[in-house]
Each structure stands twice: as C-alpha cells, then as structure tokens.
Design a protein around this motif. Structure first.
Motif, PDB file in Angstrom:
ATOM      1  N   SER A  19      -3.125   4.911   3.399  1.00 57.03           N
ATOM      2  CA  SER A  19      -2.315   3.887   3.926  1.00 57.03           C
ATOM      3  C   SER A  19      -1.540   4.153   5.246  1.00 57.03           C
ATOM      4  CB  SER A  19      -1.561   3.368   2.828  1.00 57.03           C
ATOM      5  OG  SER A  19      -0.416   2.270   3.338  1.00 57.03           O
ATOM      6  N   MET A  20      -1.758   3.852   6.302  1.00 52.83           N
ATOM      7  CA  MET A  20      -0.918   4.203   7.511  1.00 52.83           C
ATOM      8  C   MET A  20       0.407   3.745   7.515  1.00 52.83           C
ATOM      9  SD  MET A  20      -2.792   6.109   9.271  1.00 52.83           S
ATOM     10  CE  MET A  20      -3.507   6.956   7.677  1.00 52.83           C
ATOM     11  N   THR A  21       0.390   2.464   6.632  1.00 55.59           N
ATOM     12  CA  THR A  21       1.885   2.032   6.556  1.00 55.59           C
ATOM     13  C   THR A  21       2.831   2.877   5.768  1.00 55.59           C
ATOM     14  OG1 THR A  21       0.807  -0.356   6.815  1.00 55.59           O
ATOM     15  CG2 THR A  21       3.020  -0.251   5.830  1.00 55.59           C
ATOM     16  N   ALA A  22       2.158   3.152   4.720  1.00 54.55           N
ATOM     17  CA  ALA A  22       2.921   4.039   3.812  1.00 54.55           C
ATOM     18  C   ALA A  22       3.599   5.316   4.413  1.00 54.55           C
ATOM     19  CB  ALA A  22       2.238   4.320   2.270  1.00 54.55           C
ATOM     20  N   ARG A  23       2.570   5.966   5.257  1.00 54.22           N
ATOM     21  CA  ARG A  23       2.708   7.297   5.841  1.00 54.22           C
ATOM     22  C   ARG A  23       3.798   6.994   6.771  1.00 54.22           C
ATOM     23  NH1 ARG A  23      -2.688  11.053   4.763  1.00 54.22           N
ATOM     24  NH2 ARG A  23      -3.086  10.100   2.703  1.00 54.22           N
ATOM     25  N   GLU A  50      -3.001  -4.096   4.825  1.00 62.67           N
ATOM     26  CA  GLU A  50      -3.968  -3.413   5.851  1.00 62.67           C
ATOM     27  C   GLU A  50      -5.413  -3.907   5.556  1.00 62.67           C
ATOM     28  OE1 GLU A  50      -1.400   0.663   5.663  1.00 62.67           O
ATOM     29  OE2 GLU A  50      -3.001   0.507   4.667  1.00 62.67           O
ATOM     30  N   THR A  51      -5.547  -4.812   4.480  1.00 64.47           N
ATOM     31  CA  THR A  51      -6.821  -5.282   4.115  1.00 64.47           C
ATOM     32  C   THR A  51      -7.180  -6.622   4.535  1.00 64.47           C
ATOM     33  OG1 THR A  51      -6.971  -3.662   2.115  1.00 64.47           O
ATOM     34  CG2 THR A  51      -8.631  -5.614   2.270  1.00 64.47           C
ATOM     35  N   TYR A  74      -0.154 -10.767   0.053  1.00 65.44           N
ATOM     36  CA  TYR A  74      -0.954  -9.665   0.875  1.00 65.44           C
ATOM     37  C   TYR A  74      -0.722  -9.809   2.288  1.00 65.44           C
ATOM     38  CZ  TYR A  74      -3.434 -10.078  -3.759  1.00 65.44           C
ATOM     39  OH  TYR A  74      -3.645  -9.656  -5.028  1.00 65.44           O
ATOM     40  N   GLU A  75       0.367 -10.222   2.693  1.00 67.57           N
ATOM     41  CA  GLU A  75       0.610 -10.112   4.115  1.00 67.57           C
ATOM     42  C   GLU A  75       1.157  -8.624   4.736  1.00 67.57           C
ATOM     43  OE1 GLU A  75       3.210 -13.411   4.970  1.00 67.57           O
ATOM     44  OE2 GLU A  75       1.708 -14.763   5.130  1.00 67.57           O
ATOM     45  N   GLN A  76       1.168  -8.309   5.559  1.00 66.66           N
ATOM     46  CA  GLN A  76       1.983  -7.106   6.111  1.00 66.66           C
ATOM     47  C   GLN A  76       3.369  -7.059   5.962  1.00 66.66           C
ATOM     48  OE1 GLN A  76       0.119  -4.416   7.384  1.00 66.66           O
ATOM     49  NE2 GLN A  76       1.940  -3.495   7.363  1.00 66.66           N
ATOM     50  N   ILE A  77       3.836  -5.906   5.239  1.00 66.11           N
ATOM     51  CA  ILE A  77       5.348  -5.598   4.897  1.00 66.11           C
ATOM     52  C   ILE A  77       5.839  -4.832   6.288  1.00 66.11           C
ATOM     53  CG2 ILE A  77       6.906  -4.592   3.338  1.00 66.11           C
ATOM     54  CD1 ILE A  77       4.828  -5.065   1.183  1.00 66.11           C
ATOM     55  N   GLU A  78       6.895  -5.186   6.630  1.00 66.13           N
ATOM     56  CA  GLU A  78       7.611  -4.799   7.840  1.00 66.13           C
ATOM     57  C   GLU A  78       8.691  -3.760   7.233  1.00 66.13           C
ATOM     58  OE1 GLU A  78       6.454  -4.590  10.865  1.00 66.13           O
ATOM     59  OE2 GLU A  78       4.991  -6.229  10.548  1.00 66.13           O
ATOM     60  N   LEU A 132       5.906   4.704  -2.541  1.00 62.10           N
ATOM     61  CA  LEU A 132       4.907   4.036  -2.030  1.00 62.10           C
ATOM     62  C   LEU A 132       3.459   4.393  -2.137  1.00 62.10           C
ATOM     63  CD1 LEU A 132       6.563   3.920   1.752  1.00 62.10           C
ATOM     64  CD2 LEU A 132       6.954   2.435  -0.301  1.00 62.10           C
ATOM     65  N   MET A 133       2.644   3.393  -2.707  1.00 58.25           N
ATOM     66  CA  MET A 133       1.456   3.897  -3.078  1.00 58.25           C
ATOM     67  C   MET A 133       0.567   4.365  -1.556  1.00 58.25           C
ATOM     68  SD  MET A 133       0.916   3.671  -6.228  1.00 58.25           S
ATOM     69  CE  MET A 133      -1.027   3.596  -6.476  1.00 58.25           C
ATOM     70  N   ASP A 134      -0.104   5.175  -1.883  1.00 57.77           N
ATOM     71  CA  ASP A 134      -1.146   5.643  -0.992  1.00 57.77           C
ATOM     72  C   ASP A 134      -2.404   6.046  -1.326  1.00 57.77           C
ATOM     73  OD1 ASP A 134      -2.186   6.608   1.546  1.00 57.77           O
ATOM     74  OD2 ASP A 134      -0.669   8.337   1.783  1.00 57.77           O
TER      75      ASP A 134
END
Length: 290
Positions: free
Chosen positions: A69-73, A16-17, A39-43, A61-63
């Motif tokens: 973290s929109m990905t984690a949520r 996300e960064t 550091y790439e996006q995880i699917e 998952l770390m938030d």
C-alpha cells in the motif's frame, strides 16, 4: 480525563483499488450497510483530524507484502510518530520469499504485527492449526513480531468455519513463544475465545470491526475480572469510523483503569513492547470466575 487511544486496525488502502471485488461491495452494502464513500481514497489531513478529535495518538495501518500500500507507507513516512504498519499478504504455500521480505520490512519500517485471515486465504480450506501456517508462526516467534489471525464468521459470503478460535488451541500449545492475537472479535464463538484467553498467556483478542456497544456481556465481564490486559481496541476504519466507535467504547460499563488498558495500554504493551504498571492477568477469585 478520557484515556488516549491506539487504533490498532485502520485501512487506508481501499481507494488504491480502481474497482472493488463484488464480495467487498456486498459486505459494505449488506453486512455493514456502509456509505458509498467507504472505498474512496483517504487523505492524510482528514485522517489526522479525526484521530485528533477523538484522542487517537497512534494508528496501525494495513499493508501487504504481495501488494504494498503506497498510501499506508507514505503516511508512515510522513508521520512516523502517529502510524505503524500491519503486514499481510504472506504466501503460506510458498513461504520462504514472503518471510524473507517480512523480516526485511520489519528492519526498515515500523511494523507492529503480521496478519493473516484464514477465510480470505486459500479459499478458506486451511484452518490455523494446519501446517501451512507453521513457517509463519516460527518466523514471527523468532523475530518477536506479534501475529494477528482473523477469528469469527467473516462478513463476506466466504467459508467461516476455519476462523473458529478453537483452531488456535493447538497453535498456542506448540508455539508458546508466539505473541498471538485474535482479531475482528470471535462471533459466534465468544465463549470459546474467552476460555482460550484464560488458558494461554500469549493470546489476546482485538475488537476490530465490532461496534463496542454490540460487544457481548461475557466479554465485558471477562475484561472487568480476569482479563483486563487481554482485550485490545481497534476500529477497522473506515468500515467503522472513529467518531462512532470511540465514544461508544468510552461509554462501556468498565472501570477507568480497565478502559485505559482496553483503549491504549494493552496495545502499547503487546504491539510496541512498552510495559504498563497495571497487571495484565492474575489468579481470579471465586467471585471473578462467576
């Protein structure tokens, strides 16, 4: 049959960064010697595939409160049966708003624990015994939320002394109701961490970011004897991938019941409140102490 696994620390937010800080690139290249894809996006499908391949039934998952973290949520929303959250980003110097948000999030989302890294916060000038942490300790104890605190010298070139586990000694004395876990091991203070685990019933240690084959023998001896219920597995994915660390963990010289506790049961009990049938601690014999 190999035990199921709970992976208690997984990072899906790195992608996300847009540009990682220099110290994060250095820890990848100089410390972990990780791949450029770190550091790439995880699917979600790829993560689930790796979890399924290695018996991981659940991942935490770390938030972050300050930078959600929109990905984690999203992962938690799509698969609440497989994921929970670890919540960092608490402002210790102005704690009221952060702690209100933490309380609200635990009511709305499956938050397994809160987390704080002393070396990464406040330029590493506040050890966990400092009073700036006390509102966080009191709140976590009040809402029965486990708290994880980084211990051991960190990988990035930032101050490390504040992560000596001895700083938690006074915390455990003053907050016996607090469920507290040292994370990322305790190198080079393993012996201090083990003595602390023996001393305090409310304290645990997580081996996140540590290759199981690199864990020191005194810790494995403690797990086999006095502490079968005190040490918890985690990968720190994708810093260390599950396909590497889980086979290493299963190859450790541990009795099957101790391995079961390390990979699954201790996390289930400590973070999710599900009691297990194996005793977590108990008086040691003279042979066990030696």
């Amino acid at each position: 049959m190999s035990p199921n696994v709970i992976d208690c620390l997984v990072n899906v937010h790195f992608g996300e960064t847009a540009k990682q800080p220099e110290f994060m690139r250095k820890v990848r290249d100089d410390y972990f010697k990780g791949p450029s894809s770190l550091y790439e996006q995880i699917e979600l499908p790829a993560l689930l595939d790796e979890m399924d391949a290695h018996g991981v039934t659940k991942a935490i998952l770390m938030d972050n409160i300050a930078k959600p973290s929109m990905t984690a949520r999203e992962f938690v929303t799509q698969r609440p049966d497989r994921f929970a959250l670890a919540m960092g980003g608490i402002n210790l110097l102005r704690p009221v708003a952060s702690l209100r948000e933490l309380t609200a999030l635990t009511a709305d989302l499956p938050v397994a624990y809160a987390v704080v890294g002393p070396s990464f916060w406040g330029d590493g000038q506040y050890p966990p015994s400092d009073a700036v942490y006390y509102p966080l300790y009191a709140k976590c104890a009040e809402i029965d939320l486990p708290l994880c605190v980084n211990t051991g010298i960190p990988g990035p070139p930032i101050p490390g002394e504040v992560q000596n586990p001895i700083h938690l000694d006074r915390v455990c004395v003053r907050f016996p109701e607090l469920k507290l876990c040292m994370i990322h091991g305790a190198d080079p203070w393993w012996d201090v961490a083990i003595r602390m685990l023996i001393k305090y019933q409310n304290l645990r240690l997580m081996t996140s970011a540590w290759s199981p084959k690199r864990l020191p023998e005194p810790l494995l001896h403690y797990m086999r004897t006095r502490g079968p219920g005190k040490v918890i597995f985690a990968s720190d994915y994708p810093v260390l991938r599950q396909h590497r660390v889980i086979p290493e963990a299963r190859a450790l010289d541990l009795p099957p019941e101790v391995l079961q506790r390390y990979l699954h049961d201790n996390a289930e009990e400590f973070f999710f409140g599900t009691p297990t049938t194996t005793a977590t601690t108990g008086p040691a014999t003279a042979a066990e102490v030696g």
